[in-house]
Each structure stands twice: as C-alpha cells, then as structure tokens.
Design an enzyme around this catalytic site. Structure first.
Site, mmCIF file in Angstrom:
data_model
loop_
_atom_site.group_PDB
_atom_site.id
_atom_site.type_symbol
_atom_site.label_atom_id
_atom_site.label_comp_id
_atom_site.label_asym_id
_atom_site.label_seq_id
_atom_site.Cartn_x
_atom_site.Cartn_y
_atom_site.Cartn_z
ATOM 1 N N CYS A 135 7.412 -4.914 12.182
ATOM 2 C CA CYS A 135 8.140 -4.336 11.051
ATOM 3 C C CYS A 135 8.314 -2.831 11.266
ATOM 4 O O CYS A 135 7.397 -2.163 11.741
ATOM 5 C CB CYS A 135 7.295 -4.615 9.816
ATOM 6 N N THR B 219 9.825 -0.967 8.649
ATOM 7 C CA THR B 219 10.230 -0.480 7.321
ATOM 8 C C THR B 219 9.659 0.905 7.010
ATOM 9 O O THR B 219 10.348 1.776 6.477
ATOM 10 C CB THR B 219 9.791 -1.496 6.240
ATOM 11 N N GLY C 266 -0.061 -7.496 8.868
ATOM 12 C CA GLY C 266 -1.040 -6.453 9.190
ATOM 13 C C GLY C 266 -2.316 -6.952 9.827
ATOM 14 O O GLY C 266 -3.150 -6.147 10.234
HETATM 15 P P1 5GP Z 1 2.254 -9.784 11.116
HETATM 16 O O1 5GP Z 1 1.293 -10.903 10.852
HETATM 17 O O2 5GP Z 1 3.063 -10.011 12.350
HETATM 18 O O3 5GP Z 1 1.596 -8.436 11.101
HETATM 19 O O4 5GP Z 1 3.264 -9.742 9.883
HETATM 20 C C1 5GP Z 1 4.066 -10.858 9.552
HETATM 21 C C2 5GP Z 1 4.949 -10.474 8.393
HETATM 22 O O5 5GP Z 1 5.811 -9.370 8.735
HETATM 23 C C3 5GP Z 1 5.921 -11.536 7.943
HETATM 24 O O6 5GP Z 1 5.320 -12.568 7.220
HETATM 25 C C4 5GP Z 1 6.909 -10.740 7.141
HETATM 26 O O7 5GP Z 1 6.472 -10.487 5.823
HETATM 27 C C5 5GP Z 1 6.939 -9.403 7.882
HETATM 28 N N1 5GP Z 1 8.145 -9.273 8.713
HETATM 29 C C6 5GP Z 1 8.661 -10.147 9.597
HETATM 30 N N2 5GP Z 1 9.761 -9.665 10.197
HETATM 31 C C7 5GP Z 1 9.969 -8.456 9.672
HETATM 32 C C8 5GP Z 1 10.974 -7.446 9.874
HETATM 33 O O8 5GP Z 1 11.867 -7.551 10.692
HETATM 34 N N3 5GP Z 1 10.854 -6.335 9.104
HETATM 35 C C9 5GP Z 1 9.861 -6.182 8.188
HETATM 36 N N4 5GP Z 1 9.859 -5.088 7.443
HETATM 37 N N5 5GP Z 1 8.891 -7.081 7.998
HETATM 38 C C10 5GP Z 1 8.942 -8.212 8.728
#
Ligand code: 5GP
Length: 353
Positions: A184, A186, A219
């Site tokens: 992400c 953002t 996260g």
């Molecule tokens: P991870 O477990 O990889 O840290 O986070 C997974 C989460 O990241 C997903 O469930 C979703 O909420 C968020 N996410 C997935 N793709 C994107 C993206 O392209 N941009 C943003 N801002 N969040 C994402």
C-alpha cells in the site's frame, strides 16, 4: 486545522510482556473462536484469520487449504461465477470459510446478488479503500436490509466513531486499517493513515461496545504481529503479504538470477487497475505497488508457522484460549518517537539552567 498530540502506535512499537502461566505446553492452547454475529445471528467456529481479498491471495486454491485449518478467505471480487459454482459443488463446506467480496458499484453488487441467490453464500465483505463516504454507509445499510441473515464485514476505517457508524448501519464485523498494507502506498500518496495497533485498540473498544466485531486488516509481516493484533482486541486478522508468494496464489512463478519469485501487487496499484479496468484513469493516482516476492512453496507451511507462533504467544501470557489473549496482554513500548528522543542539546540546556 488541529493537531492530536497523543502518540499512536504500530505493531513494531510494542512487545508483549510474558506472564506467569499454568499452561504446560502450547498444545493445550485453543486457537478456535466461536462467534454469534450481531445481525445475521449466524454462529461461526474457526480460527479467525482471513486471507485478503486480493488477486493473489483471495483464490479458491487458498480457500481449499485454509478451510482445512478452519481459517477463512475473503475472495477476490474478480473471480467469475462459474469458478464459484464449481468450487462450491466440489466442497459445500467452503461456504463456512469464504467471504464474497463486493465494492459499492452496481456491477459488483449484481455479482454479489447472483452469488447469494444461486449459491447461498453466507459471508459478505464490503471492501473500499476509504470507508468514510456516505455512499459506502448507504450500501452497507442497503445490504443489511436486503440480506438480513448474511454476515457482513465492512471497511476500511480506522476511527471509533466510524466503526460505530458502520455497526449501527448493519455491519457485523468492521474491517480496520488505512495505510498499513505491505503493498500500500496510501500514506505516501495522500498523507492519510493511522498506526495499526492503536487503530485496532480504539476501534475494538467501539465495536465491542455495540456487540460488533473487528477485523484488523494489513500491516502484519511476521507471526508475532498477528499475535499483537489479536492481543490489541481484534476478533479477526486479515493477511495479504504474509500469505502471498505461495503455490495457492494466482500467478506464475518467475525466475530471476536463479531465484524464484511470485508477483504480488496492491489492488489500487497501476498493475491492478490496468488488469481490471484496462487503464489508470487520469483522475486517480495509484495507491499501491507491485513487488516480486521470493517463492514460498505450499501455504500450509506458512499457516502452521503462524498458528505455532500464536499458540506460543498464548503460552507466554498464560492464555489457554485465543479469546483470553487480549485480557492477559500488557504491551510494553519499545520505540520512541523522534520528538521524544532526549537530545544532547536539550541535556546541555538542562545542565546550564
Ligand atoms: P498486508 O497483509 O499485505 O500488509 O495488507 C493487506 C491489505 O492491504 C489488504 O487486505 C488491503 O486492505 C490493503 N491493500 C491491498 N492492496 C492495496 C493497495 O493497492 N493500496 C492500499 N492502500 N491498500 C491495499
């Protein structure tokens, strides 16, 4: 403009303090939880970890493995109806372990309706990047009216008042996390976000006060982070990056310099937008990135690693069940914010005063 001075924390900012325990072995720890959801009144029993509704992790291959361990998958919303049908035919039990994902556009809502009417899908995940819009709240209300007996998870938000708003609008589970995801961007692109541990602590309190539940989303990079999310009060924990790179994820294995990788991209990345919309609209910036993750083999090994870590955390604090983990947790802060560091310059001033 206003500044909130209270420090908010991420998983990396804390550790869990060990406590005296009467547990003899981690085998004694029960990681299953049983929930009866506020609105749907369905009862669910399982290990409350959910694979993210992303192209790579929200697959039926993932669901078939995770369901064996009673974990859930939020399905990628782009999976076609035929694939749903074939998988439900092959294994009706899957319905207890998968969420059908929808956005808030008409096309998505129609696909959801078809899955519910034809396959009687039980769990709905209403997923938008920004859960603060009125349209999103209206869709949650509409879905609650239309499908009173379905369990609805909705997000993402990061504040107590919006958690309450979603629960009062019909969500059984509120999904929490803006900006912590491994792919992400953002926070970089918009400056918006909230440290995930604090978001979970604050929103769990709000959700539980209304008999709602909370899913911490994003996260977690190691099993200890999953434990911290539960310890902070999350009822479910959603994982993307930790489950990416496996055989059960979509996409081919890529070979580079003798190493194997699998592609993993954010659902708001340019790569995802081009795949699903054919272009990056010029009014939107990408808020996700693409990475090549070292290939990790079968996901079962990673699942067992996560569950093993979680059982060990529970043993360290004397929690015989996952349910007790947050009550038995004391977090200790292990990092300082930059502005808290006592600088030599301040020390000099203090000494000469
Ligand atoms: P991870 O477990 O990889 O840290 O986070 C997974 C989460 O990241 C997903 O469930 C979703 O909420 C968020 N996410 C997935 N793709 C994107 C993206 O392209 N941009 C943003 N801002 N969040 C994402």
């Amino acid at each position: 403009m206003r500044i909130e001075e209270q420090i908010r924390l991420d998983f990396k900012d804390v550790l869990i303090r060990p406590k005296r325990s009467t547990l003899k072995s981690r085998v004694e720890v029960n990681l299953e939880r049983e929930f009866t959801f506020k609105y749907s009144e369905q009862t669910w029993k399982g290990v409350p970890i959910v694979a993210a509704n992303m192209d790579h992790t929200g697959t039926f291959a993932m669901a078939n493995v995770l369901a064996k361990h009673k974990l859930m998958v939020a399905m990628d919303k782009f999976i076609q109806h035929d694939e749903w049908e074939a998988n439900f035919k092959a294994c009706a039990e899957l319905n207890q372990f998968v969420f059908a994902t929808t956005g808030i556009g008409e096309h998505d809502l129609q696909a959801l309706d078809k899955a519910i009417k034809n396959l009687n899908v039980n769990f709905i995940c209403v997923d938008v990047a920004n859960g603060y819009t009125q349209r999103f709240v209206d869709v949650v209300k509409m879905l609650r009216d239309k499908y009173p007996s379905k369990t609805i998870m909705a997000g993402n938000v990061v504040t107590a008042e919006m958690t309450e708003e979603l629960i009062m609008s019909g969500a059984d589970i509120v999904k929490v996390g803006i900006g912590p995801g491994s792919v992400c961007t953002t926070r970089k692109m918009t400056g918006v976000g909230y440290p995930q541990l604090s978001a979970v602590i604050e929103c769990a309190d709000a959700a539980h006060g209304l008999r709602g539940l909370l899913c911490s989303d994003g996260g977690c990079v190691v099993p200890g982070d999953v434990a911290k999310a539960f310890a902070a009060g999350a009822d479910f924990v959603m994982l993307g990056g930790m489950l990416a790179g496996h055989d059960e994820c979509s996409g081919e294995i890529i070979e580079k310099d003798g190493q194997k990788y699998k592609r993993f991209y954010g659902m708001s990345s340019a790569e995802a937008m081009i795949k699903h919309r054919g272009q990056v609209d010029n009014y939107r910036a990408s808020e996700g990135k693409s990475v090549d993750i070292p290939y990790k083999g079968h996901v079962e090994t990673t699942v067992l690693d996560i569950l093993g870590g979680l059982r060990s955390t529970c043993t360290y604090v004397g929690a015989a069940q996952l349910k007790e983990l947050s009550k038995r947790t004391t977090f200790i802060r292990v990092t300082q914010q930059l502005n808290e560091v006592f600088s030599p310059f301040q020390a000099l001033n203090a000494n000469t005063r």
